[in-house]
Design a protein around this motif. Structure first.
Motif, short mmCIF file in Angstrom:
data_model
loop_
_atom_site.label_atom_id
_atom_site.label_comp_id
_atom_site.label_asym_id
_atom_site.label_seq_id
_atom_site.Cartn_x
_atom_site.Cartn_y
_atom_site.Cartn_z
N ALA A 122 0.84 -1.21 0.00
CA ALA A 122 0.00 0.00 0.00
C ALA A 122 0.87 1.25 0.00
O ALA A 122 0.44 2.30 -0.44
CB ALA A 122 -0.91 0.01 1.23
N SER A 123 2.09 1.14 0.48
CA SER A 123 3.07 2.22 0.44
C SER A 123 2.53 3.52 1.01
O SER A 123 2.69 4.58 0.44
CB SER A 123 3.53 2.41 -1.01
N LEU A 124 1.88 3.42 2.17
CA LEU A 124 1.27 4.61 2.76
C LEU A 124 2.23 5.40 3.64
O LEU A 124 1.85 6.39 4.23
CB LEU A 124 0.03 4.21 3.57
N ASN A 125 3.47 5.00 3.72
CA ASN A 125 4.44 5.69 4.54
C ASN A 125 5.36 6.57 3.70
O ASN A 125 6.45 6.92 4.12
CB ASN A 125 5.29 4.66 5.31
N ASN A 126 4.94 6.91 2.50
CA ASN A 126 5.78 7.68 1.59
C ASN A 126 5.90 9.14 2.00
O ASN A 126 5.05 9.68 2.67
CB ASN A 126 5.20 7.64 0.17
N THR A 127 6.96 9.75 1.54
CA THR A 127 7.13 11.18 1.73
C THR A 127 6.58 11.91 0.52
O THR A 127 6.71 11.45 -0.61
CB THR A 127 8.62 11.54 1.90
N LEU A 128 5.94 13.01 0.77
CA LEU A 128 5.44 13.89 -0.29
C LEU A 128 6.05 15.26 -0.04
O LEU A 128 5.90 15.80 1.05
CB LEU A 128 3.91 13.99 -0.25
N GLN A 129 6.72 15.81 -1.03
CA GLN A 129 7.35 17.10 -0.86
C GLN A 129 6.60 18.16 -1.64
O GLN A 129 6.38 18.02 -2.85
CB GLN A 129 8.81 17.05 -1.31
N ALA A 130 6.21 19.20 -0.94
CA ALA A 130 5.48 20.30 -1.57
C ALA A 130 6.39 21.03 -2.55
O ALA A 130 7.59 21.20 -2.31
CB ALA A 130 4.98 21.28 -0.51
N GLY A 131 5.79 21.47 -3.65
CA GLY A 131 6.53 22.25 -4.63
C GLY A 131 6.73 23.68 -4.16
O GLY A 131 6.04 24.16 -3.25
N SER A 132 7.65 24.36 -4.77
CA SER A 132 7.96 25.74 -4.40
C SER A 132 6.82 26.68 -4.75
O SER A 132 6.21 26.55 -5.81
CB SER A 132 9.20 26.21 -5.15
N PRO A 133 6.54 27.64 -3.89
CA PRO A 133 5.54 28.65 -4.22
C PRO A 133 6.12 29.63 -5.25
O PRO A 133 7.29 29.51 -5.63
CB PRO A 133 5.30 29.36 -2.88
N ARG A 134 5.32 30.60 -5.66
CA ARG A 134 5.80 31.62 -6.58
C ARG A 134 7.02 32.31 -5.94
O ARG A 134 7.02 32.63 -4.76
CB ARG A 134 4.74 32.67 -6.85
N GLN A 135 8.05 32.49 -6.76
CA GLN A 135 9.26 33.18 -6.30
C GLN A 135 9.73 34.12 -7.40
O GLN A 135 9.67 33.77 -8.58
CB GLN A 135 10.37 32.17 -6.00
N ILE A 136 10.21 35.28 -6.99
CA ILE A 136 10.70 36.27 -7.95
C ILE A 136 12.11 36.67 -7.51
O ILE A 136 12.34 36.97 -6.34
CB ILE A 136 9.77 37.48 -8.02
#
Length: 144
Positions: A122-136
């Protein structure tokens, strides 16, 4: 202008036995494998002004080996504008540049399984990494 597209039809060949449990994985799209990837870029450069607009699409991805948990696809846009001062002026060699990433401030999962996919089928212990927000970003540079 540049554009590319790829389609990946990757899935598991067999079901999986995880210890005493039998898990149906045959025919399920492999974990963290989007079916569709697309990229495009348009740029302009006349020696003084430079501009670039780029977009990238990543389709939905499975988070589990069984395919019952997924992360949504996403589209990102980045842009660059630059001005180069004339070579015969007081500011010769000076360049001003602004870069923006994730222009639409998309919320997305950038990476899956950086801790590996080894927990269970089921692989429910995976890590999920949020993407970067808007950056200028701004750059002031002088070439010699």
């Amino acid at each position: 202008m540049i554009a590319s597209y790829s389609y990946n039809d990757r899935s598991y060949d067999d079901d999986t036995a995880n210890g005493a449990a039998f898990v149906r994985t045959k025919g399920v799209r492999t974990v963290d494998t989007p079916a569709h990837l697309g990229k495009g870029e348009i740029n302009y450069d006349d020696g003084r002004f430079f501009g670039d607009l780029a977009g990238a699409y990543t389709s939905r991805r499975n988070t589990t080996y069984t395919g019952d948990v997924t992360v949504e696809g996403y589209t990102l846009f980045d842009a660059t504008i630059e001005y180069r001062f004339p070579a015969n002026g007081v500011l010769a060699g000076v360049e001003l540049q602004i870069n923006a990433v994730n222009l639409t401030d998309e919320r997305y999962v950038a990476a899956l399984g950086s801790g590996q996919f080894f927990d269970t089928a089921a692989s429910l212990n995976n890590t999920l990494q949020a993407g970067s927000p808007r950056q200028i970003f701004g750059t002031f540079r002088r070439r010699l």
